[in-house]
Design a protein around this motif. Structure first.
Motif, PDB file in Angstrom:
ATOM      1  N   LYS A  22       0.754  -1.342   0.108  1.00 27.70           N
ATOM      2  CA  LYS A  22      -0.085   0.094  -0.328  1.00 27.70           C
ATOM      3  C   LYS A  22       0.937   1.315   0.169  1.00 27.70           C
ATOM      4  N   VAL A  23       2.242   1.260   0.787  1.00 27.95           N
ATOM      5  CA  VAL A  23       2.646   2.237   0.428  1.00 27.95           C
ATOM      6  C   VAL A  23       3.421   2.140  -0.511  1.00 27.95           C
ATOM      7  N   GLU A  24       3.933   1.276  -0.982  1.00 25.61           N
ATOM      8  CA  GLU A  24       4.533   1.217  -2.554  1.00 25.61           C
ATOM      9  C   GLU A  24       3.787   2.351  -3.275  1.00 25.61           C
ATOM     10  N   ARG A  25       2.482   1.732  -3.799  1.00 22.74           N
ATOM     11  CA  ARG A  25       1.760   1.572  -4.520  1.00 22.74           C
ATOM     12  C   ARG A  25       1.238   3.073  -4.083  1.00 22.74           C
ATOM     13  N   TYR A  26       1.536   4.230  -2.695  1.00 23.04           N
ATOM     14  CA  TYR A  26       1.800   5.730  -2.580  1.00 23.04           C
ATOM     15  C   TYR A  26       2.863   6.222  -3.341  1.00 23.04           C
ATOM     16  N   ILE A  27       3.630   5.531  -3.222  1.00 25.01           N
ATOM     17  CA  ILE A  27       4.620   6.397  -3.621  1.00 25.01           C
ATOM     18  C   ILE A  27       4.628   6.495  -4.826  1.00 25.01           C
ATOM     19  N   VAL A  28       3.998   4.740  -6.419  1.00 20.87           N
ATOM     20  CA  VAL A  28       3.357   5.245  -7.003  1.00 20.87           C
ATOM     21  C   VAL A  28       2.549   6.264  -8.043  1.00 20.87           C
ATOM     22  N   ARG A  29       2.095   6.567  -6.981  1.00 21.26           N
ATOM     23  CA  ARG A  29       0.839   7.503  -7.293  1.00 21.26           C
ATOM     24  C   ARG A  29       1.098   9.199  -6.920  1.00 21.26           C
ATOM     25  N   LEU A  30       2.105   9.317  -6.220  1.00 20.03           N
ATOM     26  CA  LEU A  30       2.821  10.594  -6.733  1.00 20.03           C
ATOM     27  C   LEU A  30       4.214  10.418  -7.721  1.00 20.03           C
ATOM     28  N   ILE A  31       4.489   9.490  -7.809  1.00 14.01           N
ATOM     29  CA  ILE A  31       5.397  10.186  -9.220  1.00 14.01           C
ATOM     30  C   ILE A  31       4.324   9.720 -10.713  1.00 14.01           C
ATOM     31  N   ASP A  32       3.151   9.038 -10.356  1.00 13.96           N
ATOM     32  CA  ASP A  32       2.531   9.205 -11.910  1.00 13.96           C
ATOM     33  C   ASP A  32       1.884  10.838 -11.886  1.00 13.96           C
ATOM     34  N   ALA A  33       1.264  11.186 -10.475  1.00 15.26           N
ATOM     35  CA  ALA A  33       1.019  12.674 -10.505  1.00 15.26           C
ATOM     36  C   ALA A  33       1.254  13.422 -10.848  1.00 15.26           C
ATOM     37  N   THR A  34       3.219  13.630 -10.853  1.00 17.69           N
ATOM     38  CA  THR A  34       4.122  14.471 -11.203  1.00 17.69           C
ATOM     39  C   THR A  34       3.713  14.797 -12.992  1.00 17.69           C
ATOM     40  N   ARG A  35       3.253  13.104 -14.237  1.00 17.95           N
ATOM     41  CA  ARG A  35       3.758  13.249 -14.994  1.00 17.95           C
ATOM     42  C   ARG A  35       1.916  13.658 -15.601  1.00 17.95           C
ATOM     43  N   PHE A  36       0.910  12.926 -15.001  1.00 18.90           N
ATOM     44  CA  PHE A  36      -0.585  13.191 -15.557  1.00 18.90           C
ATOM     45  C   PHE A  36      -1.517  13.762 -14.329  1.00 18.90           C
ATOM     46  N   PRO A  37      -0.513  15.240 -13.752  1.00 14.68           N
ATOM     47  CA  PRO A  37      -1.999  15.790 -12.781  1.00 14.68           C
ATOM     48  C   PRO A  37      -3.410  15.702 -12.964  1.00 14.68           C
ATOM     49  N   ALA A  38      -3.547  16.362 -14.221  1.00 15.55           N
ATOM     50  CA  ALA A  38      -5.130  16.467 -13.735  1.00 15.55           C
ATOM     51  C   ALA A  38      -6.145  15.125 -13.517  1.00 15.55           C
ATOM     52  N   LYS A  39      -5.373  13.821 -13.648  1.00 13.28           N
ATOM     53  CA  LYS A  39      -5.957  12.510 -12.925  1.00 13.28           C
ATOM     54  C   LYS A  39      -5.776  12.556 -11.647  1.00 13.28           C
ATOM     55  N   TYR A  40      -5.834  13.722 -11.097  1.00 14.25           N
ATOM     56  CA  TYR A  40      -5.861  13.889  -9.439  1.00 14.25           C
ATOM     57  C   TYR A  40      -5.844  15.327  -9.258  1.00 14.25           C
ATOM     58  N   ASP A  41      -6.721  15.657 -10.592  1.00 10.09           N
ATOM     59  CA  ASP A  41      -7.218  17.511  -9.435  1.00 10.09           C
ATOM     60  C   ASP A  41      -6.506  17.967  -9.689  1.00 10.09           C
ATOM     61  N   LEU A  42      -5.551  17.814  -9.976  1.00 14.86           N
ATOM     62  CA  LEU A  42      -4.382  18.954 -10.042  1.00 14.86           C
ATOM     63  C   LEU A  42      -4.123  19.476 -11.409  1.00 14.86           C
ATOM     64  N   ASP A  43      -4.778  21.131 -10.929  1.00 23.74           N
ATOM     65  CA  ASP A  43      -4.861  22.175 -11.554  1.00 23.74           C
ATOM     66  C   ASP A  43      -2.966  22.840 -11.982  1.00 23.74           C
ATOM     67  N   ILE A  44      -2.258  21.250 -12.506  1.00 16.26           N
ATOM     68  CA  ILE A  44      -1.148  22.408 -11.854  1.00 16.26           C
ATOM     69  C   ILE A  44       0.388  21.626 -13.413  1.00 16.26           C
ATOM     70  N   GLU A  45      -0.664  21.606 -14.691  1.00 18.34           N
ATOM     71  CA  GLU A  45       0.116  20.691 -16.202  1.00 18.34           C
ATOM     72  C   GLU A  45       1.008  22.268 -16.781  1.00 18.34           C
ATOM     73  N   ARG A  46       0.880  22.662 -16.561  1.00 14.38           N
ATOM     74  CA  ARG A  46       0.743  24.072 -17.632  1.00 14.38           C
ATOM     75  C   ARG A  46       1.945  24.448 -16.845  1.00 14.38           C
TER      76      ARG A  46
END
Length: 332
Positions: free
Chosen positions: A232-256
């Motif tokens: 579960k912690v490893e999956r959390y790590i992977v999600r954090l890294i994924d959010a830096t690549r595809f921020p819109a998936k996590y409702d983050l308005d930082i892609e620009r």
């Protein structure tokens, strides 16, 4: 795992943590403040990673590195990077012997346990590439021979964030090979007062005494494998890294503000550093807070921010704050 094994591992982890605290204590007799810097350097040694230090001159970067080397009884080498530096000045060269018409290898300063590469961004691309091979492959090629570097081998590279004249930008491929990028700031007023009282003397300050041997350090690295990290912690790590690549998936308005996100190497280093942080905290298991505590130092140099972010004075640390606050610890 049996109860006896669990108890043995716990005792081992506690012993290692206590020993590392001894290292911190002896370094603090010379270096005032910079507790987080010392902790991260110890973490890098545990995890077999390299460190990029960014800070203005005179904030004890070199002193901390040399003190750490003495504390762990490691061979220390420092090289000042300059625009006219050649790869051979770092790695060594072949020396011709006219008596028997043969060449012998003359090893350079890179052959040390702890190499301080001072102002790394002042060296041209060829020198940076030579250091890159040493960092990644833990070996150096001289002529037709390949020589392994000492174990452990740790590169501490410094760069000055103020002066840009006469510097060469570090390529992303090289920056990504540093486990940590640490920002070294000014000391507090109380800390600076202690610096003045301790260092403003004609006599040289007392040297750091060794409290940890290299074989002990290598044993600690083996113990790091015993620190449990749940999937579960490893999956959390992977999600954090994924959010830096595809921020819109996590409702983050930082892609620009991003040109590209972190590489898979970031996931590996986050997992390693989180386990190392747990060991320093005398725990045999990793928790999500371990990941959060090291995330900025692992990721700040792996996010390529856009010109728009620079224009709006938004840093990679600002973006990481948003990512850490938005990405859920438990998968929804």
């Amino acid at each position: 795992m049996t109860v006896e094994n669990a108890s043995e591992i716990q005792q081992q982890i506690e012993a290692h943590s206590a020993k590392l605290n001894e290292v911190r204590a002896v370094i603090s007799t010379v270096v005032v403040g910079q507790e987080l810097l010392v902790e991260r350097l110890l973490l890098a040694m545990l995890c077999n990673g390299h460190v990029l230090l960014e800070g203005v001159p005179g904030v004890a970067k070199t002193l901390t590195a040399s003190s750490l080397a003495r504390a762990v009884h490691a061979e220390f080498s420092r090289i000042q990077f300059t625009p006219d530096l050649l790869p051979g000045d770092l790695t060594g060269t072949l020396v011709y012997d006219p008596r028997d018409h043969s060449f012998s290898a003359e090893k350079g300063p890179v052959f040390a346990n702890l190499l301080l590469a001072d102002e790394i961004n002042r060296a041209p691309a060829k020198v940076q590439s030579a250091l890159l091979e040493a960092m990644q492959e833990k070996q150096v090629t001289l002529g037709k021979e390949t020589f392994s570097l000492p174990k452990p081998f740790l590169v501490l590279a410094t760069q000055n964030p103020i002066e840009q004249e006469g510097t060469y930008t570090l390529p992303e491929a090289q920056v990504d090979r540093f486990m940590f990028k640490l920002k070294v700031g000014y000391p507090s007023m109380e800390e600076e007062l202690k610096v003045v009282q301790r260092m403003a003397r004609t006599q040289a300050p007392a040297e750091v005494q060794p409290v940890l041997s290299l074989p002990e350090l290598m044993k600690m690295r083996e113990s790091l494998e015993s620190v449990f990290i749940d999937e579960k912690v490893e999956r959390y790590i992977v999600r954090l890294i994924d959010a830096t690549r595809f921020p819109a998936k996590y409702d983050l308005d930082i892609e620009r503000y991003l040109r590209f996100g972190a590489s898979p190497r970031a996931s590996i280093y986050l997992s390693l550093a989180a386990r190392g942080h747990a060991l320093l905290s005398k725990r045999t298991y990793t928790v999500p807070q371990d990941v959060k505590d090291v995330a900025h130092d692992i990721l700040r140099h792996r996010l390529a921010i856009s010109y728009r972010a620079e224009a709006e004075s938004i840093t990679s640390d600002d973006l990481l704050d948003r990512i850490l606050s938005k990405v859920p610890i438990i998968e929804e």
